[in-house]
Structures are given as structure tokens and as C-alpha cells.
Design a protein around this motif. Structure first.
Motif, PDB file in Angstrom:
ATOM      1  N   ALA A 158       0.827  -1.211   0.000  1.00  0.00           N
ATOM      2  CA  ALA A 158       0.000   0.000   0.000  1.00  0.00           C
ATOM      3  C   ALA A 158       0.863   1.264   0.000  1.00  0.00           C
ATOM      4  O   ALA A 158       0.589   2.218  -0.719  1.00  0.00           O
ATOM      5  N   ALA A 159       1.935   1.254   0.796  1.00  0.00           N
ATOM      6  CA  ALA A 159       2.814   2.422   0.883  1.00  0.00           C
ATOM      7  C   ALA A 159       3.967   2.347  -0.114  1.00  0.00           C
ATOM      8  O   ALA A 159       4.634   3.345  -0.367  1.00  0.00           O
ATOM      9  N   GLY A 160       4.229   1.162  -0.650  1.00  0.00           N
ATOM     10  CA  GLY A 160       5.349   0.976  -1.571  1.00  0.00           C
ATOM     11  C   GLY A 160       6.698   1.086  -0.882  1.00  0.00           C
ATOM     12  O   GLY A 160       7.681   1.535  -1.473  1.00  0.00           O
ATOM     13  N   THR A 161       6.762   0.667   0.366  1.00  0.00           N
ATOM     14  CA  THR A 161       8.017   0.752   1.126  1.00  0.00           C
ATOM     15  C   THR A 161       8.513  -0.635   1.506  1.00  0.00           C
ATOM     16  O   THR A 161       7.740  -1.574   1.668  1.00  0.00           O
ATOM     17  N   LYS A 162       9.816  -0.722   1.636  1.00  0.00           N
ATOM     18  CA  LYS A 162      10.458  -1.949   2.113  1.00  0.00           C
ATOM     19  C   LYS A 162      11.168  -1.586   3.410  1.00  0.00           C
ATOM     20  O   LYS A 162      11.877  -0.580   3.478  1.00  0.00           O
ATOM     21  N   PRO A 177      13.251  -9.781  -3.733  1.00  0.00           N
ATOM     22  CA  PRO A 177      13.939 -10.412  -2.608  1.00  0.00           C
ATOM     23  C   PRO A 177      15.109  -9.542  -2.123  1.00  0.00           C
ATOM     24  O   PRO A 177      15.711  -8.803  -2.898  1.00  0.00           O
ATOM     25  N   GLY A 178      15.414  -9.655  -0.854  1.00  0.00           N
ATOM     26  CA  GLY A 178      16.564  -8.954  -0.296  1.00  0.00           C
ATOM     27  C   GLY A 178      16.266  -7.515   0.067  1.00  0.00           C
ATOM     28  O   GLY A 178      15.122  -7.063   0.058  1.00  0.00           O
ATOM     29  N   PHE A 179      17.334  -6.792   0.360  1.00  0.00           N
ATOM     30  CA  PHE A 179      17.230  -5.394   0.766  1.00  0.00           C
ATOM     31  C   PHE A 179      18.381  -4.635   0.123  1.00  0.00           C
ATOM     32  O   PHE A 179      19.494  -5.161   0.033  1.00  0.00           O
ATOM     33  N   PRO A 180      18.173  -3.389  -0.325  1.00  0.00           N
ATOM     34  CA  PRO A 180      19.249  -2.633  -0.987  1.00  0.00           C
ATOM     35  C   PRO A 180      20.443  -2.418  -0.059  1.00  0.00           C
ATOM     36  O   PRO A 180      20.291  -1.908   1.051  1.00  0.00           O
ATOM     37  N   LEU A 181      21.631  -2.798  -0.517  1.00  0.00           N
ATOM     38  CA  LEU A 181      22.842  -2.607   0.268  1.00  0.00           C
ATOM     39  C   LEU A 181      23.236  -1.137   0.261  1.00  0.00           C
ATOM     40  O   LEU A 181      23.016  -0.426  -0.717  1.00  0.00           O
ATOM     41  N   GLY A 182      23.833  -0.691   1.342  1.00  0.00           N
ATOM     42  CA  GLY A 182      24.279   0.692   1.424  1.00  0.00           C
ATOM     43  C   GLY A 182      24.568   1.097   2.845  1.00  0.00           C
ATOM     44  O   GLY A 182      24.443   0.302   3.782  1.00  0.00           O
ATOM     45  N   THR A 183      24.957   2.347   3.008  1.00  0.00           N
ATOM     46  CA  THR A 183      25.164   2.922   4.324  1.00  0.00           C
ATOM     47  C   THR A 183      24.041   3.922   4.553  1.00  0.00           C
ATOM     48  O   THR A 183      23.865   4.851   3.768  1.00  0.00           O
ATOM     49  N   TYR A 184      23.277   3.708   5.600  1.00  0.00           N
ATOM     50  CA  TYR A 184      22.111   4.531   5.903  1.00  0.00           C
ATOM     51  C   TYR A 184      22.396   5.347   7.158  1.00  0.00           C
ATOM     52  O   TYR A 184      22.761   4.804   8.194  1.00  0.00           O
ATOM     53  N   THR A 185      22.228   6.671   7.060  1.00  0.00           N
ATOM     54  CA  THR A 185      22.443   7.554   8.201  1.00  0.00           C
ATOM     55  C   THR A 185      21.127   7.715   8.958  1.00  0.00           C
ATOM     56  O   THR A 185      20.085   7.956   8.358  1.00  0.00           O
ATOM     57  N   VAL A 186      21.207   7.576  10.272  1.00  0.00           N
ATOM     58  CA  VAL A 186      20.015   7.700  11.109  1.00  0.00           C
ATOM     59  C   VAL A 186      19.421   9.098  10.927  1.00  0.00           C
ATOM     60  O   VAL A 186      20.114  10.098  11.065  1.00  0.00           O
ATOM     61  N   ASP A 187      18.134   9.136  10.561  1.00  0.00           N
ATOM     62  CA  ASP A 187      17.446  10.421  10.406  1.00  0.00           C
ATOM     63  C   ASP A 187      16.292  10.580  11.396  1.00  0.00           C
ATOM     64  O   ASP A 187      15.637  11.609  11.430  1.00  0.00           O
ATOM     65  N   GLY A 188      16.033   9.567  12.181  1.00  0.00           N
ATOM     66  CA  GLY A 188      14.974   9.642  13.184  1.00  0.00           C
ATOM     67  C   GLY A 188      13.580   9.378  12.648  1.00  0.00           C
ATOM     68  O   GLY A 188      12.628   9.298  13.406  1.00  0.00           O
ATOM     69  N   THR A 189      13.457   9.232  11.329  1.00  0.00           N
ATOM     70  CA  THR A 189      12.149   8.991  10.725  1.00  0.00           C
ATOM     71  C   THR A 189      12.134   7.658   9.991  1.00  0.00           C
ATOM     72  O   THR A 189      11.528   6.704  10.453  1.00  0.00           O
ATOM     73  N   SER A 190      12.829   7.592   8.856  1.00  0.00           N
ATOM     74  CA  SER A 190      12.840   6.346   8.085  1.00  0.00           C
ATOM     75  C   SER A 190      14.008   5.444   8.475  1.00  0.00           C
ATOM     76  O   SER A 190      13.988   4.255   8.197  1.00  0.00           O
ATOM     77  N   ILE A 191      15.027   6.000   9.100  1.00  0.00           N
ATOM     78  CA  ILE A 191      16.157   5.203   9.592  1.00  0.00           C
ATOM     79  C   ILE A 191      16.325   5.539  11.073  1.00  0.00           C
ATOM     80  O   ILE A 191      16.649   6.662  11.444  1.00  0.00           O
ATOM     81  N   THR A 192      16.073   4.540  11.926  1.00  0.00           N
ATOM     82  CA  THR A 192      16.135   4.764  13.369  1.00  0.00           C
ATOM     83  C   THR A 192      17.026   3.725  14.042  1.00  0.00           C
ATOM     84  O   THR A 192      17.241   2.634  13.526  1.00  0.00           O
TER      85      THR A 192
END
Length: 133
Positions: free
Chosen positions: A61-65, A91-106
Motif C-alpha cells: 500500500a505504501a510501496g516501502t520496504k 527479494p533482499g534489501f538494498p545494500l548501502g550505508t544509511y544515516t540515522v534520520d529519526g524517521t525512516s532510519i532509526t
């Protein structure tokens, strides 16, 4: 006797730097690293869980993984959550370095008062001050 003064003086002069250097104190600084695939830095200490869990979910519904990674050890728990918008249902999840933003990355740190008790939040990582790789 006068012929020996100059060589003795030169030997003593050459040994002064070694004597001075041997009086210096060495500052030993160490950083603990772990080879664990999952680790966190909590209050300046490297922490690696002995129990881990990883879950990837897709919200059509939201198109999010969303990736949720949690680890637990000795009444401490760390939970990382990464939500990628406009993601494909693959399948799987996109590889990368994610910086905590308090909303989508916590990132969250929980503690447990006693064995069997529920984990309660102790703190979250402030926006921009942590990463998940």
C-alpha cells in the motif's frame, strides 16, 4: 689523558637523546573491535549481541520496504530500522550505508530490569549521529 676527553665527551653527547627518550611515558590507547556482523557503540564501548534477528517486510500500500535488525545480550537490546520509500517488491534489501534520520532510519537502545521482564527504551540515536551499513 687529554686524548681521551674528546671521544668520551662525544660518546656521552651521543647518548643523551637515548637517555631522554627512555624517560618518556608511552600513552597506550586501545579501541576494541569485534568481528561480529552486528555491533553497536554504546556509551563509548563496543557491544556485540549474542542473539540477532533480521526481518525484511514489504508494504504494498505504501510501496516501502523495511529492514528491522535487532540484537540482544545481557539485558541490553539494540534495534535498527531502515525504511526505503518507492521500493520494489523484490527479494533482499538494498545494500548501502544509511544515516540515522529519526524517521525512516532509526536506532534504539533498550534495557531489561530483570530476566524475563520486557525491554524498555533507554534511548534513541539522534538524527545524523549514527549509521547502519
Amino acid at each position: 689523558m687529554n686524548k681521551l676527553r674528546l671521544p668520551i665527551f662525544l660518546i656521552l653527547l651521543a647518548s643523551v637523546p637515548f637517555l631522554i627518550q627512555s624517560c618518556n611515558k608511552d600513552a597506550v590507547t586501545s579501541i576494541a573491535y569485534t568481528t561480529a556482523a552486528f555491533q553497536a557503540n554504546i556509551d563509548g564501548n563496543v557491544w556485540a549481541p549474542d542473539t540477532t534477528s533480521t526481518v525484511v517486510t514489504y508494504n504494498s500500500a505504501a510501496g516501502t520496504k523495511t529492514l528491522v535488525v535487532s540484537g540482544t545480550k545481557q539485558a541490553k537490546q539494540v534495534i535498527f530500522t531502515v525504511t526505503v520509500p518507492a521500493a520494489a517488491n523484490t527479494p533482499g534489501f538494498p545494500l548501502g550505508t544509511y544515516t540515522v534520520d529519526g524517521t525512516s532510519i532509526t536506532a534504539q537502545f533498550n534495557t531489561q530490569k530483570s530476566a524475563g521482564a520486557p525491554f524498555t527504551p533507554r534511548g534513541t540515536v539522534e538524527s545524523g549521529s549514527g549509521t547502519l551499513t
